[in-house]
Design an enzyme around this catalytic site. Structure first.
Site, mmCIF file in Angstrom:
data_model
loop_
_atom_site.group_PDB
_atom_site.id
_atom_site.type_symbol
_atom_site.label_atom_id
_atom_site.label_comp_id
_atom_site.label_asym_id
_atom_site.label_seq_id
_atom_site.Cartn_x
_atom_site.Cartn_y
_atom_site.Cartn_z
ATOM 1 N N GLY A 15 5.324 -20.066 4.036
ATOM 2 C CA GLY A 15 5.493 -20.028 5.477
ATOM 3 C C GLY A 15 4.301 -19.346 6.133
ATOM 4 O O GLY A 15 3.166 -19.431 5.669
ATOM 5 N N LYS A 36 16.080 -1.781 13.033
ATOM 6 C CA LYS A 36 16.145 -3.235 12.879
ATOM 7 C C LYS A 36 17.226 -3.798 13.791
ATOM 8 O O LYS A 36 18.273 -3.171 13.982
ATOM 9 C CB LYS A 36 16.479 -3.587 11.424
ATOM 10 C CG LYS A 36 16.093 -4.993 11.036
ATOM 11 C CD LYS A 36 14.603 -5.127 10.796
ATOM 12 C CE LYS A 36 14.188 -6.546 10.519
ATOM 13 N NZ LYS A 36 12.745 -6.656 10.302
ATOM 14 N N VAL A 49 3.302 -16.271 6.244
ATOM 15 C CA VAL A 49 2.530 -15.325 5.425
ATOM 16 C C VAL A 49 2.043 -15.993 4.137
ATOM 17 O O VAL A 49 0.842 -15.963 3.819
ATOM 18 C CB VAL A 49 3.367 -14.076 5.080
ATOM 19 C CG1 VAL A 49 2.557 -13.104 4.224
ATOM 20 C CG2 VAL A 49 3.836 -13.372 6.347
ATOM 21 N N GLY A 92 7.074 -19.389 -1.483
ATOM 22 C CA GLY A 92 7.326 -19.336 -0.042
ATOM 23 C C GLY A 92 6.013 -19.482 0.696
ATOM 24 O O GLY A 92 5.166 -18.580 0.680
HETATM 25 P P1 NAD Z 1 8.478 -18.041 7.065
HETATM 26 O O1 NAD Z 1 9.827 -18.443 7.535
HETATM 27 O O2 NAD Z 1 7.334 -18.458 7.894
HETATM 28 O O3 NAD Z 1 8.253 -18.600 5.578
HETATM 29 C C1 NAD Z 1 9.203 -18.516 4.553
HETATM 30 C C2 NAD Z 1 8.964 -19.709 3.630
HETATM 31 O O4 NAD Z 1 9.792 -19.547 2.476
HETATM 32 C C3 NAD Z 1 9.353 -21.055 4.254
HETATM 33 O O5 NAD Z 1 8.303 -21.980 4.064
HETATM 34 C C4 NAD Z 1 10.613 -21.451 3.486
HETATM 35 O O6 NAD Z 1 10.752 -22.868 3.353
HETATM 36 C C5 NAD Z 1 10.373 -20.796 2.155
HETATM 37 N N1 NAD Z 1 11.569 -20.537 1.349
HETATM 38 C C6 NAD Z 1 12.808 -20.167 1.775
HETATM 39 N N2 NAD Z 1 13.627 -20.008 0.707
HETATM 40 C C7 NAD Z 1 12.897 -20.263 -0.395
HETATM 41 C C8 NAD Z 1 13.157 -20.263 -1.788
HETATM 42 N N3 NAD Z 1 14.380 -19.972 -2.258
HETATM 43 N N4 NAD Z 1 12.168 -20.585 -2.649
HETATM 44 C C9 NAD Z 1 10.945 -20.923 -2.182
HETATM 45 N N5 NAD Z 1 10.620 -20.947 -0.870
HETATM 46 C C10 NAD Z 1 11.581 -20.610 0.011
HETATM 47 O O7 NAD Z 1 8.494 -16.449 6.857
HETATM 48 P P2 NAD Z 1 7.233 -15.471 6.812
HETATM 49 O O8 NAD Z 1 6.976 -14.942 8.171
HETATM 50 O O9 NAD Z 1 6.134 -16.135 6.066
HETATM 51 O O10 NAD Z 1 7.830 -14.247 5.965
HETATM 52 C C11 NAD Z 1 7.978 -14.359 4.562
HETATM 53 C C12 NAD Z 1 8.622 -13.081 4.003
HETATM 54 O O11 NAD Z 1 7.805 -11.960 4.299
HETATM 55 C C13 NAD Z 1 9.992 -12.753 4.582
HETATM 56 O O12 NAD Z 1 10.745 -12.100 3.591
HETATM 57 C C14 NAD Z 1 9.677 -11.755 5.682
HETATM 58 O O13 NAD Z 1 10.801 -10.905 5.954
HETATM 59 C C15 NAD Z 1 8.541 -10.982 5.038
HETATM 60 N N6 NAD Z 1 7.644 -10.347 5.994
HETATM 61 C C16 NAD Z 1 6.976 -11.087 6.892
HETATM 62 C C17 NAD Z 1 6.121 -10.466 7.793
HETATM 63 C C18 NAD Z 1 5.335 -11.261 8.801
HETATM 64 O O14 NAD Z 1 4.403 -10.717 9.387
HETATM 65 N N7 NAD Z 1 5.660 -12.522 9.053
HETATM 66 C C19 NAD Z 1 5.940 -9.072 7.736
HETATM 67 C C20 NAD Z 1 6.619 -8.322 6.762
HETATM 68 C C21 NAD Z 1 7.479 -8.977 5.900
#
Ligand code: NAD
Length: 363
Positions: free
Chosen positions: A199, A93, A201, A197
């Protein structure tokens, strides 16, 4: 991936003292960038199964220990994630520590990415970087100017592009496998599901669950995301109270580290299966969840879709083959639940045992 992203362990000093961090890594490199003056960290947890791969997180931390802790924890999780998914990769990482509360001017941001690329290059291929919270596939193109050890480039550049659709596909497969185990059916029609959340995903998982006929509760700290709830005829929950929702399945797609001794007793769900990395404040929380009768699908099994998709780049990217392998997360999870039942341990222990068997004595 958006900077708002969370997935960040809530690594404030209190957390650092309460949940100490183990050091069992192959190497950790901390360098101050000569262009940007910013610190970059790469933690290589293991290269036993192949080069370590893991995203580059660009984030501001209150405390340098929190940044190091993120690199250590997330790289270890990548080792387990790759091993359980049976990929020829190890776990690593990257972190770029940016100053708090202000947006970096674009020239300094670019300088920081090039400094990070030098750190990656210094590891001679033992670490391959990709996008993560705070970085995008466009940033990977900047990093690629200084090192070839970079994955997740845009599709137009021959890469696998945004990993989020694959991650969401894998999360749906995991939700179905978990429901099958907990309720005897993988059918999601009328299943009560809360996605926290929305976002990259979470929004995709919510759409998939809505298409399958689930009754949805949605939550996000960003109130603009309420539009998605309206669009999917879902109920909107206050993000502070969302973990307490009276639902069948909780799908965390935001914060890491949110399952701890305070939150677990407040849960009312039967299943937790979501994308957020490092959901447990520490491994002992897996036992607490089991004691509360909650089936927790290990995060590093559930959210491997993005990594499985990127790993396809190693043999020349084929989207259909990637999707097929990502759907296999459902079968992997069934095996983890079977092993957990037969050894009388939590799914976390079973998943880690599976990873350890694949890592041999090298871990
Ligand atoms: P993202 O930034 O696109 O979305 C995260 C969302 O969570 C945002 O809309 C944000 O406003 C919201 N958020 C933040 N704090 C919050 C809270 N306390 N309560 C409610 N909502 C909250 O991120 P992502 O790419 O969708 O990833 C989401 C999670 O999945 C992360 O933990 C990331 O590490 C993990 N992840 C993502 C991927 C990927 O392919 N993107 C792969 C493996 C793991």
């Amino acid at each position: 991936m958006a900077r708002a992203a969370a997935g960040i362990s809530a690594a404030v000093p209190d957390t650092l003292d309460r949940y100490p961090e183990k050091l069992d890594h192959q190497e950790v490199l901390v360098r101050r960038g000569r262009r940007s003056g910013l610190f970059t960290i790469v933690a290589v947890h293991s290269t036993v199964r192949g080069p370590s791969l893991g995203g580059c997180r660009m984030w501001s931390y209150d405390d340098s220990r929190a940044a190091l802790r993120d690199a250590l924890r997330l790289s270890r999780a990548m080792t387990y994630k790759a091993a359980v998914a049976d990929l020829p990769l190890g776990g690593g990482k990257g972190v770029i520590i940016v100053p708090p509360a202000k947006r970096l001017p674009s020239e300094r941001r670019r300088a920081a990415l090039l400094d990070f690329a030098d750190t990656v290059e210094a590891l001679g291929g033992r670490y391959i970087t990709a996008e993560d919270v705070g970085t995008s596939s466009r940033d990977m193109s900047v990093i690629a100017q200084r090192t070839s050890h970079v994955a997740g480039l845009a599709r137009s550049r021959g890469g696998s592009g945004d990993p989020s659709p694959s991650t969401a596909l894998g999360v749906e497969a995991a939700i179905r496998a978990s429901c099958e185990r907990a309720f005897g059916s993988s059918v999601l029609r009328d299943r009560r599901i809360c996605v926290i959340g929305l976002g990259h995903v979470g929004s995709r998982v919510a759409r998939r669950c809505a298409r399958a006929g689930a009754k949805l509760v949605l939550a996000d700290v960003d109130v603009a995301k309420r539009a998605l709830a309206d669009q999917l005829s879902a109920r909107w929950a206050n993000p502070d109270r969302a973990v307490e929702s009276d639902v069948d399945v909780l799908v965390p797609c935001a914060l890491g580290g949110f399952l701890d001794h305070d939150t677990v007793p407040r849960l009312r769900c039967k299943v937790i299966a979501g994308a957020a990395n490092n959901q447990l404040a520490d491994d002992g929380i897996a036992d607490l969840l089991a004691a509360h009768g909650i089936l927790w699908a290990p995060d590093f099994v559930v959210n491997a879709g993005g990594l499985i998709n990127i790993a396809e780049e190693l043999d020349g990217y084929d989207p259909a083959s990637a999707r097929r392998r990502v759907r296999g997360i459902g079968d992997t999870l069934r095996k983890v639940f079977d092993d957990s039942a037969s050894i009388g341990a939590t799914p976390l222990t079973a998943a880690m045992e599976l990873a350890r068997r694949r890592l041999g004595s090298g871990l």
